[in-house]
Design a protein around this motif. Structure first.
Motif, PDB file in Angstrom:
ATOM      1  N   THR A  36       0.590  -1.154  -0.109  1.00  0.00           N
ATOM      2  CA  THR A  36       0.333  -0.100  -0.019  1.00  0.00           C
ATOM      3  C   THR A  36       0.972   1.352  -0.134  1.00  0.00           C
ATOM      4  O   THR A  36       2.108   1.231   0.308  1.00  0.00           O
ATOM      5  CB  THR A  36      -0.775   0.056   1.590  1.00  0.00           C
ATOM      6  OG1 THR A  36      -0.320  -0.047   2.138  1.00  0.00           O
ATOM      7  CG2 THR A  36      -1.700  -1.344   0.982  1.00  0.00           C
ATOM      8  N   ARG A  37       0.408   2.012  -0.710  1.00  0.00           N
ATOM      9  CA  ARG A  37       1.096   3.388  -0.521  1.00  0.00           C
ATOM     10  C   ARG A  37       0.116   4.618  -0.135  1.00  0.00           C
ATOM     11  O   ARG A  37      -1.161   4.558  -0.523  1.00  0.00           O
ATOM     12  CB  ARG A  37       1.973   4.253  -1.474  1.00  0.00           C
ATOM     13  CG  ARG A  37       2.642   3.574  -2.315  1.00  0.00           C
ATOM     14  CD  ARG A  37       3.528   3.812  -1.113  1.00  0.00           C
ATOM     15  NE  ARG A  37       5.327   3.034  -1.944  1.00  0.00           N
ATOM     16  CZ  ARG A  37       5.831   1.830  -1.123  1.00  0.00           C
ATOM     17  NH1 ARG A  37       4.578   1.386  -0.435  1.00  0.00           N
ATOM     18  NH2 ARG A  37       6.026   0.457  -1.468  1.00  0.00           N
ATOM     19  N   SER A  38      -0.426   5.514   0.605  1.00  0.00           N
ATOM     20  CA  SER A  38      -0.739   6.739   1.463  1.00  0.00           C
ATOM     21  C   SER A  38      -0.620   7.752   0.838  1.00  0.00           C
ATOM     22  O   SER A  38       0.629   8.312   0.896  1.00  0.00           O
ATOM     23  CB  SER A  38      -1.024   5.726   2.510  1.00  0.00           C
ATOM     24  OG  SER A  38      -0.233   6.038   3.274  1.00  0.00           O
ATOM     25  N   ASP A  53      -5.331  11.043 -10.235  1.00  0.00           N
ATOM     26  CA  ASP A  53      -3.376  11.938 -10.519  1.00  0.00           C
ATOM     27  C   ASP A  53      -2.617  11.798  -9.283  1.00  0.00           C
ATOM     28  O   ASP A  53      -1.900  11.179  -8.954  1.00  0.00           O
ATOM     29  CB  ASP A  53      -3.698  14.009 -10.203  1.00  0.00           C
ATOM     30  CG  ASP A  53      -4.195  13.816 -12.077  1.00  0.00           C
ATOM     31  OD1 ASP A  53      -4.366  13.008 -12.669  1.00  0.00           O
ATOM     32  OD2 ASP A  53      -4.048  15.461 -11.644  1.00  0.00           O
ATOM     33  N   ILE A  54      -3.773  11.844  -8.049  1.00  0.00           N
ATOM     34  CA  ILE A  54      -2.414  11.052  -6.537  1.00  0.00           C
ATOM     35  C   ILE A  54      -2.836   9.956  -6.419  1.00  0.00           C
ATOM     36  O   ILE A  54      -1.062   9.545  -6.320  1.00  0.00           O
ATOM     37  CB  ILE A  54      -4.013  11.661  -5.512  1.00  0.00           C
ATOM     38  CG1 ILE A  54      -4.116  12.607  -5.543  1.00  0.00           C
ATOM     39  CG2 ILE A  54      -3.549  11.215  -3.949  1.00  0.00           C
ATOM     40  CD1 ILE A  54      -5.313  13.666  -4.363  1.00  0.00           C
ATOM     41  N   ALA A  55      -3.607   9.278  -6.791  1.00  0.00           N
ATOM     42  CA  ALA A  55      -3.277   7.260  -7.097  1.00  0.00           C
ATOM     43  C   ALA A  55      -2.163   7.169  -8.009  1.00  0.00           C
ATOM     44  O   ALA A  55      -1.072   5.653  -7.816  1.00  0.00           O
ATOM     45  CB  ALA A  55      -5.230   7.423  -7.318  1.00  0.00           C
ATOM     46  N   LEU A  56      -2.224   8.073  -9.267  1.00  0.00           N
ATOM     47  CA  LEU A  56      -1.352   7.706 -10.045  1.00  0.00           C
ATOM     48  C   LEU A  56      -0.283   8.195  -9.526  1.00  0.00           C
ATOM     49  O   LEU A  56       1.420   6.958 -10.368  1.00  0.00           O
ATOM     50  CB  LEU A  56      -1.567   8.201 -11.208  1.00  0.00           C
ATOM     51  CG  LEU A  56      -2.724   7.399 -12.309  1.00  0.00           C
ATOM     52  CD1 LEU A  56      -3.163   8.464 -13.360  1.00  0.00           C
ATOM     53  CD2 LEU A  56      -1.843   6.206 -12.316  1.00  0.00           C
ATOM     54  N   GLU A  60       3.285   5.649  -8.731  1.00  0.00           N
ATOM     55  CA  GLU A  60       4.546   5.317  -9.086  1.00  0.00           C
ATOM     56  C   GLU A  60       6.029   5.188  -7.383  1.00  0.00           C
ATOM     57  O   GLU A  60       6.914   4.981  -8.039  1.00  0.00           O
ATOM     58  CB  GLU A  60       5.365   6.580  -9.306  1.00  0.00           C
ATOM     59  CG  GLU A  60       4.510   7.655 -11.017  1.00  0.00           C
ATOM     60  CD  GLU A  60       4.737   6.136 -11.918  1.00  0.00           C
ATOM     61  OE1 GLU A  60       5.846   5.216 -12.114  1.00  0.00           O
ATOM     62  OE2 GLU A  60       3.342   5.564 -12.091  1.00  0.00           O
ATOM     63  N   ARG A  61       5.148   5.437  -6.907  1.00  0.00           N
ATOM     64  CA  ARG A  61       5.855   4.851  -5.766  1.00  0.00           C
ATOM     65  C   ARG A  61       6.453   3.908  -5.152  1.00  0.00           C
ATOM     66  O   ARG A  61       7.290   3.789  -4.475  1.00  0.00           O
ATOM     67  CB  ARG A  61       5.749   6.158  -4.289  1.00  0.00           C
ATOM     68  CG  ARG A  61       5.573   7.216  -4.255  1.00  0.00           C
ATOM     69  CD  ARG A  61       4.868   8.104  -3.045  1.00  0.00           C
ATOM     70  NE  ARG A  61       5.158   8.165  -2.202  1.00  0.00           N
ATOM     71  CZ  ARG A  61       4.106   7.918  -0.995  1.00  0.00           C
ATOM     72  NH1 ARG A  61       3.443   9.023  -1.313  1.00  0.00           N
ATOM     73  NH2 ARG A  61       4.446   7.589  -0.163  1.00  0.00           N
ATOM     74  N   VAL A  62       5.887   2.436  -6.264  1.00  0.00           N
ATOM     75  CA  VAL A  62       5.374   1.618  -5.643  1.00  0.00           C
ATOM     76  C   VAL A  62       7.194   0.918  -5.710  1.00  0.00           C
ATOM     77  O   VAL A  62       7.380   0.098  -5.222  1.00  0.00           O
ATOM     78  CB  VAL A  62       4.977   0.667  -6.571  1.00  0.00           C
ATOM     79  CG1 VAL A  62       4.658  -1.049  -6.034  1.00  0.00           C
ATOM     80  CG2 VAL A  62       3.071   0.961  -5.807  1.00  0.00           C
TER      81      VAL A  62
END
Length: 94
Positions: A36-38, A53-56, A60-62
């Motif tokens: 997960t990323r938040s 946009d936030i989700a995309l 990229e941080r995965v």
């Protein structure tokens, strides 16, 4: 479908009988991996485009191999507040 999920499981059958000590690779393959990323903003997204946009950007941080395959992806919002708990925009003309 209208009730919260109570449990989740996965299983597979071996091609032949195996000793208990031989089950580790199968257990490792079947175990769920959740990544997960938040992001916490001072203000909620004001549109579907902003949320997208936030989700995309979070995707990229995965930081995994681009060839990695996935079974599930999701987007969620949390920390909702009642309307009376939020500050309203100040009046322009008083």
């Amino acid at each position: 479908p209208d009730r919260p999920t109570q449990s989740i499981s996965v299983e597979d059958t071996f091609e032949r009988d195996v000793q208990l000590s031989e089950t580790e690779p199968m257990i490792r393959r079947l175990a769920f991996k959740i990544l997960t990323r938040s992001y916490t903003s001072g203000n909620p997204p004001s549109s579907c485009d902003e949320l997208t946009d936030i989700a995309l950007k979070l995707r990229e941080r995965v930081g995994l191999n681009p060839q990695q395959r996935y079974r599930l992806v999701g987007v969620g919002l949390s920390n909702f507040r009642e309307a009376q708990e939020t500050e309203s925009q100040p009046a322009l003309f008083e």
